[in-house]
Design a protein around this motif. Structure first.
Motif, PDB file in Angstrom:
ATOM      1  N   LEU A 136       0.830  -1.207   0.000  1.00 46.01           N
ATOM      2  CA  LEU A 136       0.000   0.000   0.000  1.00 46.01           C
ATOM      3  C   LEU A 136       0.861   1.252   0.000  1.00 46.01           C
ATOM      4  O   LEU A 136       0.535   2.245  -0.671  1.00 46.01           O
ATOM      5  CB  LEU A 136      -0.916  -0.008   1.225  1.00 46.01           C
ATOM      6  N   GLY A 137       1.973   1.235   0.729  1.00 45.09           N
ATOM      7  CA  GLY A 137       2.889   2.372   0.708  1.00 45.09           C
ATOM      8  C   GLY A 137       3.454   2.609  -0.684  1.00 45.09           C
ATOM      9  O   GLY A 137       3.571   3.760  -1.142  1.00 45.09           O
ATOM     10  N   ASN A 138       3.787   1.524  -1.392  1.00 42.80           N
ATOM     11  CA  ASN A 138       4.283   1.662  -2.770  1.00 42.80           C
ATOM     12  C   ASN A 138       3.206   2.239  -3.679  1.00 42.80           C
ATOM     13  O   ASN A 138       3.501   3.073  -4.557  1.00 42.80           O
ATOM     14  CB  ASN A 138       4.743   0.298  -3.290  1.00 42.80           C
ATOM     15  N   LYS A 139       1.964   1.807  -3.474  1.00 43.93           N
ATOM     16  CA  LYS A 139       0.868   2.350  -4.281  1.00 43.93           C
ATOM     17  C   LYS A 139       0.665   3.836  -3.997  1.00 43.93           C
ATOM     18  O   LYS A 139       0.395   4.630  -4.914  1.00 43.93           O
ATOM     19  CB  LYS A 139      -0.420   1.577  -3.986  1.00 43.93           C
ATOM     20  N   LEU A 140       0.797   4.221  -2.712  1.00 44.92           N
ATOM     21  CA  LEU A 140       0.659   5.633  -2.371  1.00 44.92           C
ATOM     22  C   LEU A 140       1.772   6.472  -3.003  1.00 44.92           C
ATOM     23  O   LEU A 140       1.537   7.610  -3.422  1.00 44.92           O
ATOM     24  CB  LEU A 140       0.676   5.812  -0.851  1.00 44.92           C
ATOM     25  N   GLN A 141       2.972   5.908  -3.074  1.00 43.82           N
ATOM     26  CA  GLN A 141       4.073   6.612  -3.732  1.00 43.82           C
ATOM     27  C   GLN A 141       3.748   6.842  -5.199  1.00 43.82           C
ATOM     28  O   GLN A 141       3.990   7.919  -5.753  1.00 43.82           O
ATOM     29  CB  GLN A 141       5.358   5.788  -3.596  1.00 43.82           C
ATOM     30  N   TRP A 142       3.161   5.804  -5.829  1.00 47.07           N
ATOM     31  CA  TRP A 142       2.770   5.935  -7.237  1.00 47.07           C
ATOM     32  C   TRP A 142       1.646   6.969  -7.389  1.00 47.07           C
ATOM     33  O   TRP A 142       1.666   7.787  -8.315  1.00 47.07           O
ATOM     34  CB  TRP A 142       2.318   4.575  -7.755  1.00 47.07           C
ATOM     35  N   VAL A 143       0.651   6.928  -6.462  1.00 47.01           N
ATOM     36  CA  VAL A 143      -0.445   7.906  -6.516  1.00 47.01           C
ATOM     37  C   VAL A 143       0.094   9.318  -6.331  1.00 47.01           C
ATOM     38  O   VAL A 143      -0.344  10.261  -7.007  1.00 47.01           O
ATOM     39  CB  VAL A 143      -1.497   7.575  -5.432  1.00 47.01           C
ATOM     40  N   ILE A 181       1.867  15.009 -11.150  1.00 45.82           N
ATOM     41  CA  ILE A 181       1.805  15.247 -12.596  1.00 45.82           C
ATOM     42  C   ILE A 181       0.504  15.941 -12.969  1.00 45.82           C
ATOM     43  O   ILE A 181       0.489  16.908 -13.757  1.00 45.82           O
ATOM     44  CB  ILE A 181       1.961  13.905 -13.351  1.00 45.82           C
ATOM     45  N   LEU A 182      -0.604  15.468 -12.403  1.00 45.55           N
ATOM     46  CA  LEU A 182      -1.902  16.082 -12.707  1.00 45.55           C
ATOM     47  C   LEU A 182      -1.960  17.529 -12.214  1.00 45.55           C
ATOM     48  O   LEU A 182      -2.548  18.391 -12.887  1.00 45.55           O
ATOM     49  CB  LEU A 182      -3.024  15.264 -12.055  1.00 45.55           C
ATOM     50  N   GLU A 183      -1.365  17.794 -11.057  1.00 47.19           N
ATOM     51  CA  GLU A 183      -1.348  19.164 -10.535  1.00 47.19           C
ATOM     52  C   GLU A 183      -0.564  20.085 -11.462  1.00 47.19           C
ATOM     53  O   GLU A 183      -0.982  21.220 -11.736  1.00 47.19           O
ATOM     54  CB  GLU A 183      -0.740  19.158  -9.135  1.00 47.19           C
ATOM     55  N   GLN A 184       0.554  19.601 -11.959  1.00 46.96           N
ATOM     56  CA  GLN A 184       1.345  20.391 -12.903  1.00 46.96           C
ATOM     57  C   GLN A 184       0.574  20.630 -14.198  1.00 46.96           C
ATOM     58  O   GLN A 184       0.601  21.735 -14.752  1.00 46.96           O
ATOM     59  CB  GLN A 184       2.666  19.684 -13.186  1.00 46.96           C
ATOM     60  N   GLN A 185      -0.117  19.568 -14.675  1.00 50.10           N
ATOM     61  CA  GLN A 185      -0.906  19.725 -15.895  1.00 50.10           C
ATOM     62  C   GLN A 185      -2.043  20.716 -15.690  1.00 50.10           C
ATOM     63  O   GLN A 185      -2.354  21.519 -16.592  1.00 50.10           O
ATOM     64  CB  GLN A 185      -1.458  18.358 -16.319  1.00 50.10           C
ATOM     65  N   LYS A 186      -2.655  20.695 -14.508  1.00 48.82           N
ATOM     66  CA  LYS A 186      -3.744  21.635 -14.229  1.00 48.82           C
ATOM     67  C   LYS A 186      -3.227  23.075 -14.221  1.00 48.82           C
ATOM     68  O   LYS A 186      -3.856  23.977 -14.806  1.00 48.82           O
ATOM     69  CB  LYS A 186      -4.384  21.295 -12.896  1.00 48.82           C
ATOM     70  N   ASP A 187      -2.091  23.285 -13.560  1.00 51.57           N
ATOM     71  CA  ASP A 187      -1.522  24.634 -13.520  1.00 51.57           C
ATOM     72  C   ASP A 187      -1.173  25.120 -14.923  1.00 51.57           C
ATOM     73  O   ASP A 187      -1.428  26.289 -15.278  1.00 51.57           O
ATOM     74  CB  ASP A 187      -0.271  24.639 -12.636  1.00 51.57           C
ATOM     75  N   THR A 188      -0.607  24.219 -15.712  1.00 55.18           N
ATOM     76  CA  THR A 188      -0.257  24.585 -17.095  1.00 55.18           C
ATOM     77  C   THR A 188      -1.510  24.926 -17.884  1.00 55.18           C
ATOM     78  O   THR A 188      -1.547  25.911 -18.640  1.00 55.18           O
ATOM     79  CB  THR A 188       0.495  23.425 -17.765  1.00 55.18           C
ATOM     80  N   PHE A 189      -2.560  24.123 -17.706  1.00 56.17           N
ATOM     81  CA  PHE A 189      -3.811  24.365 -18.424  1.00 56.17           C
ATOM     82  C   PHE A 189      -4.405  25.716 -18.026  1.00 56.17           C
ATOM     83  O   PHE A 189      -4.849  26.486 -18.895  1.00 56.17           O
ATOM     84  CB  PHE A 189      -4.792  23.227 -18.115  1.00 56.17           C
ATOM     85  N   LEU A 190      -4.442  26.010 -16.729  1.00 47.65           N
ATOM     86  CA  LEU A 190      -5.005  27.284 -16.276  1.00 47.65           C
ATOM     87  C   LEU A 190      -4.207  28.464 -16.816  1.00 47.65           C
ATOM     88  O   LEU A 190      -4.773  29.489 -17.225  1.00 47.65           O
ATOM     89  CB  LEU A 190      -5.041  27.326 -14.750  1.00 47.65           C
ATOM     90  N   ARG A 191      -2.901  28.333 -16.824  1.00 47.55           N
ATOM     91  CA  ARG A 191      -2.081  29.428 -17.352  1.00 47.55           C
ATOM     92  C   ARG A 191      -2.373  29.660 -18.836  1.00 47.55           C
ATOM     93  O   ARG A 191      -2.516  30.804 -19.289  1.00 47.55           O
ATOM     94  CB  ARG A 191      -0.599  29.114 -17.155  1.00 47.55           C
TER      95      ARG A 191
END
Length: 485
Positions: free
Chosen positions: A239-246, A252-262
């Motif tokens: 589960l810890g490994n899965k959380l690291q992946w999440v 990545i999604l947060e970066q994509q969202k910021d890029t999209f908003l900009r």
């Protein structure tokens, strides 16, 4: 040989049992002492039951033989008395057989009850019986008084035998009671050990779960650079490994969202700048004079461009607003109501619609995120007006109770289909009715409302406004120290 052994030893140390294995191990560890106590108790109980069974059997045999002896002696006395009168040869033979049977019963009693106290009693009875036999049979004395000592001895021994049986049974019951108390005492002594083992297992699992909770809380706060390391069972490590992946995917999604908003806000600002410049030229009458009606339309356009620019700025700073708690300030709802009415003034005149306010708020300003409150009300009212028919009314109810600010926005529009209710708060989602509206929105309105409510630790509810329409209910907690001024 040393290297393979070292690798094997390291593998043993690195082995992590799963939760089921840990549970079974802790269960066996806690049940082992209890199992040993139960086995010892059952063994002792089995032995004691065997003793009880033997006591009951012996008492039954002794009592049965003794009762047979009593019957033989009673029968012997009756036959002897009858023979004194009848002088019958057959009775003589019967009397001799009964004397022989009685002496045999005494020998049987001595055999089945070899204890010294029993032997003494049976010897006394044997001596009394032989003395009576000598006087009655050998000496041919016809005296009924000769039976009295033997009868009295039989009666006293019957009482003694009864007391002896009760004494053995009582003693056996006391031994069973002592065995039971010993077992209960052992169980009580083992309860702390069992609780300690079980509590240790739960404490271990609870500690690991608290670590996971802390990691998830940090993920929710946007700490993307933390190193997730979970120890414990195989499931927790996985589960810890899965959380690291999440965590990586969320980053990545947060970066994509910021890029999209900009990108979106940049693309919106470019035509907006041209619109602002054009309205400024018209307002300054550089391209020619304007009449009153044209100036009213131009003012509407100007207000809309200002509002649009404010919304774009809100989108740019939305992430900062969502994670910041310093946006709390005082809000005067009377001023806010007038501001919102002014914002929708031209749209209301164009479609003959009305905004109805019912407020039970106090006169004093309330400490709450004014920008988010205004944004939520404008988005909900805008949706209500857009999806409601001409001449309709959008009702807004404001109230404050138990440190909760309650805002209710209801309309009489087309409503929301059941299959759309679980998706309308998703970004860029537009339901079926939205596609039928000529002036479609961006699909971000209800998303902004939902995330604004969550930022304020509030609760958003969607209800049906019978007979038709929508009813949005928002509950925002107000800090008692900073609430009503």
């Amino acid at each position: 040989m040393l290297v393979p052994f070292g690798k094997k030893y390291s593998a043993i140390l690195a082995w992590r049992p799963n939760l089921i294995g840990q549970f079974l191990f802790s269960t066996l560890l806690s049940l082992l002492p209890l199992s040993l106590v139960v086995i010892v108790f059952l063994n002792a109980l089995n032995k004691q039951l065997a003793v009880t069974q033997q006591i009951v059997s012996d008492n039954y045999q002794v009592t049965k033989s003794f009762n047979n002896l009593k019957q033989e002696l009673n029968s012997l006395e009756r036959a002897t008395r009858q023979n004194w009168v009848l002088k019958s040869d057959s009775l003589d033979k019967l009397i001799i057989d009964k004397w022989r049977s009685s002496l045999g019963n005494i020998d049987e009693l001595m055999f089945i009850s070899p204890a010294s106290e029993y032997i003494n009693q049976w010897q006394q009875l044997s001596q009394a019986l032989q003395l009576a036999h000598e006087q009655l049979v050998i000496q041919q004395r016809q005296d009924a008084q000769l039976f009295i000592p033997m009868s009295e001895l039989i009666t006293s021994q019957a009482l003694w035998l009864k007391d002896q049986n009760e004494l053995q049974i009582t003693k056996n019951q006391l031994e069973l009671k002592a065995l039971q108390n010993s077992f209960i005492n052992w169980l009580i002594a083992l309860i702390p050990l069992t609780l300690l083992v079980g509590g240790g297992f739960l404490w271990r699992i609870s500690g690991r779960l608290k670590g996971l909770t802390s990691v998830i809380d940090k993920l929710g706060q946007g700490h993307w650079q933390q190193q997730i390391s979970v120890q414990g069972s195989a499931e927790l490590v996985e589960l810890g490994n899965k959380l690291q992946w999440v965590q990586e995917q969320l980053h990545i999604l947060e970066q994509q969202k910021d890029t999209f908003l900009r990108h979106v806000t940049h693309e919106l600002k470019t035509p907006l700048a041209s619109m602002v410049e054009g309205t400024d030229l018209l307002a300054d009458e550089i391209v020619g004079p304007m009449n009153t009606e044209q100036q009213a339309v131009l003012e509407l356009i100007t207000q809309s461009t200002v509002r649009l620019r404010a919304m774009i700025d809100s989108l740019l700073s939305y992430n900062a607003i969502r994670t910041s708690k310093e946006s709390i300030n005082e809000i005067d709802f009377k001023h806010l109501i007038n501001k919102i009415n002014s914002h929708f003034e031209h749209r209301l005149l164009a479609r003959n619609q009305t905004i109805s306010w019912q407020s039970s708020l106090p006169e004093q300003p309330i400490a709450v995120a004014a920008e988010l409150i205004e944004m939520m009300l404008i988005q909900l009212i805008s949706n209500g007006l857009k999806f409601s028919p001409t001449g309709s009314v959008v009702n807004i109810t404001l109230g404050l109770s138990q440190s909760n600010l309650t805002m209710v926005v209801s309309d009489t529009g087309c409503g929301i289909k059941d299959q759309d209710k679980t998706h309308i708060f998703s970004a860029f989602y537009q339901g079926k009715h939205a596609k039928d509206i000529s002036a479609q929105g961006s699909g971000l309105g209800l998303t902004i409302v939902k995330e604004s409510v969550e930022q304020l630790m509030g609760r958003l509810e969607l209800e049906s406004n019978e007979p038709h329409g929508c009813r949005f209910v928002i509950h925002i907690p107000i800090n008692e120290k900073q609430g009503v001024k």
